[in-house]
Scaffold this active site. Structure first.
Site, PDB file in Angstrom:
ATOM      1  N   ASP A 154      -6.527  -1.872   2.134  1.00 22.01           N
ATOM      2  CA  ASP A 154      -5.335  -1.016   2.228  1.00 22.01           C
ATOM      3  C   ASP A 154      -4.718  -1.014   3.629  1.00 22.01           C
ATOM      4  O   ASP A 154      -4.512   0.058   4.227  1.00 22.01           O
ATOM      5  CB  ASP A 154      -5.694   0.423   1.825  1.00 22.01           C
TER       6      ASP A 154
ATOM      7  N   GLU B  61       0.508   2.097  -7.664  1.00 23.60           N
ATOM      8  CA  GLU B  61       0.023   2.728  -6.417  1.00 23.60           C
ATOM      9  C   GLU B  61       0.489   1.884  -5.231  1.00 23.60           C
ATOM     10  O   GLU B  61       1.250   0.937  -5.399  1.00 23.60           O
ATOM     11  CB  GLU B  61      -1.504   2.832  -6.430  1.00 23.60           C
TER      12      GLU B  61
HETATM   13  O1  FUB Z   1      -8.791   1.988  -1.557  1.00 24.25           O
HETATM   14  C1  FUB Z   1      -8.797   2.919  -2.607  1.00 24.25           C
HETATM   15  C2  FUB Z   1      -7.598   2.743  -3.463  1.00 24.25           C
HETATM   16  O2  FUB Z   1      -7.597   1.436  -4.010  1.00 24.25           O
HETATM   17  C3  FUB Z   1      -6.288   2.822  -2.729  1.00 24.25           C
HETATM   18  O3  FUB Z   1      -5.901   4.117  -2.411  1.00 24.25           O
HETATM   19  C4  FUB Z   1      -5.425   2.100  -3.670  1.00 24.25           C
HETATM   20  O4  FUB Z   1      -4.180   1.750  -3.178  1.00 24.25           O
HETATM   21  C5  FUB Z   1      -6.286   0.908  -4.010  1.00 24.25           C
HETATM   22  O5  FUB Z   1      -6.213  -0.091  -3.041  1.00 24.25           O
END
Ligand code: FUB
Length: 342
Positions: A32, A242
């Site tokens: 991320d 996301e």
């Molecule tokens: O790293 C945990 C979660 O997985 C993140 O918040 C999302 O974007 C995905 O990468």
């Protein structure tokens, strides 16, 4: 007493030549990556992946991160410095676990670290911590940002000095349990399951001048097709899942995100930080590993995509961040990148 380190970094023997680019660090696992350029230097704010006992599930319970460590470099392709712990969950009064994808911002001599974490009731909230140094240590505010929920904050500062937080994520990110901005622990575990209705939408809120609060209630950010219609819930190749990010190129706003279960990084272009954003295509084809999450920054007159895959571990929960150059076409669209050499 310090928690024991979970950095049992055991690399698998991957064929390096299969990958478009190589991990930025290999001493710990990172994911991320939110990259920023401050005073000519590149800072990357990643999640710090650690191994844990929780089995993998659709809600990302296996992402059990507890702290943040910041990467910095003088130039892309040069040595990367891995900073010490910049913020630990044990120093965040309201947070219990799962320090997921963070971002950072700078204003008036202070650096702000924004991060999602689960509170004691199991709801994701977004917190903020401050420091005089871009690499911390950061001191967390005692409470999460009022009115915040879900995950993956990305803070964009426009040329007029206004800053906006983009956020949200479905499934493990709980956006479907916050439809009215209030956490419903009994809400759906998955999408709204209405494939022919508009998909759940990411959120945006302008930040207060002190960068510690929302200056307004979060609004939905519309992502539409070429006819101006909201993308539908069943459109898993294009709908928001996301990993929000915002950047500006030649006066236009580019909102990019992950499509989650179809594993693309996609984007739309708009004329305002509030959208609407017309879907334009893919930035990145699927990486190895389930998740993909990114940031886009300009450095030294060129554009760069930071992303993550699982080259070092071969396991979705233990990722590593990477960077590669990103190119625009003459019409302002982005050339799709394939992270694998096929
Ligand atoms: O790293 C945990 C979660 O997985 C993140 O918040 C999302 O974007 C995905 O990468």
């Amino acid at each position: 007493k310090e928690a024991p380190s979970n950095d049992a970094v055991k690399h698998v023997e991957a064929d390096k030549s299969k990958y478009l680019s190589q991990p930025l660090v290999s001493e710990i696992y990172t994911a991320d990556p939110s990259a920023h350029v401050w005073n000519g230097k590149i800072y990357v704010y990643p999640s710090h992946d650690v191994d844990g006992p929780t089995p993998e599930d659709d809600l990302g319970s296996h992402f059990e991160m507890r702290d943040y460590r910041i990467l910095s470099m003088d130039k892309i392709g040069g040595p990367v410095t891995l900073g010490p712990v910049a913020l630990d969950v044990k120093d965040v009064p309201w947070a219990e676990k799962q320090m997921w994808a963070p971002d950072a911002a700078f204003r008036n001599g202070t650096y702000y670290l924004y991060f999602p974490a689960k509170d004691k009731a199991g709801a994701f909230r977004i917190g903020v911590a401050t420091s005089k140094s871009p690499t911390g240590p950061f001191k967390a505010q005692p409470e999460p940002i009022k009115g915040s929920y879900s995950i993956d904050p990305a803070v964009f500062t426009d040329e007029d000095g206004e800053s906006y937080m983009y956020f949200g994520g479905i499934w493990g990110g709980q956006l479907q349990r916050n439809v009215d901005g209030k956490y419903d622990p009994n809400g759906s575990k998955t999408d709204l399951q209405a494939d022919d209705k508009p998909a759940l939408l990411p959120r945006v809120a302008r930040m207060s001048k002190d960068m510690l609060e929302f200056a307004e209630s979060p609004r939905e950010l519309h992502i539409v097709d070429e006819k101006g219609k909201l993308l539908l819930g069943g459109d898993h190749d294009r709908r928001f899942f996301e990993a929000a990010w915002m950047h500006k190129y030649k006066g236009k706003y580019y909102f990019s995100y992950s499509t989650g279960d179809t594993h693309f990084l996609a984007y739309g272009i708009g004329d305002s930080p509030y959208g609407p954003f017309t879907y334009k295509g893919r930035i990145l084809e699927p990486v190895e590993g389930w998740t993909t999450h990114h940031s886009i920054v300009q450095w030294d007159g060129r554009w760069w995509l930071f992303y993550a895959d699982t080259q070092l571990s071969g396991q979705t929960r233990l990722r590593n961040v990477k960077v590669t150059e990103l190119y625009y076409n003459a019409d302002g669209t982005i050339r799709t990148i394939d992270p694998m050499i096929r």
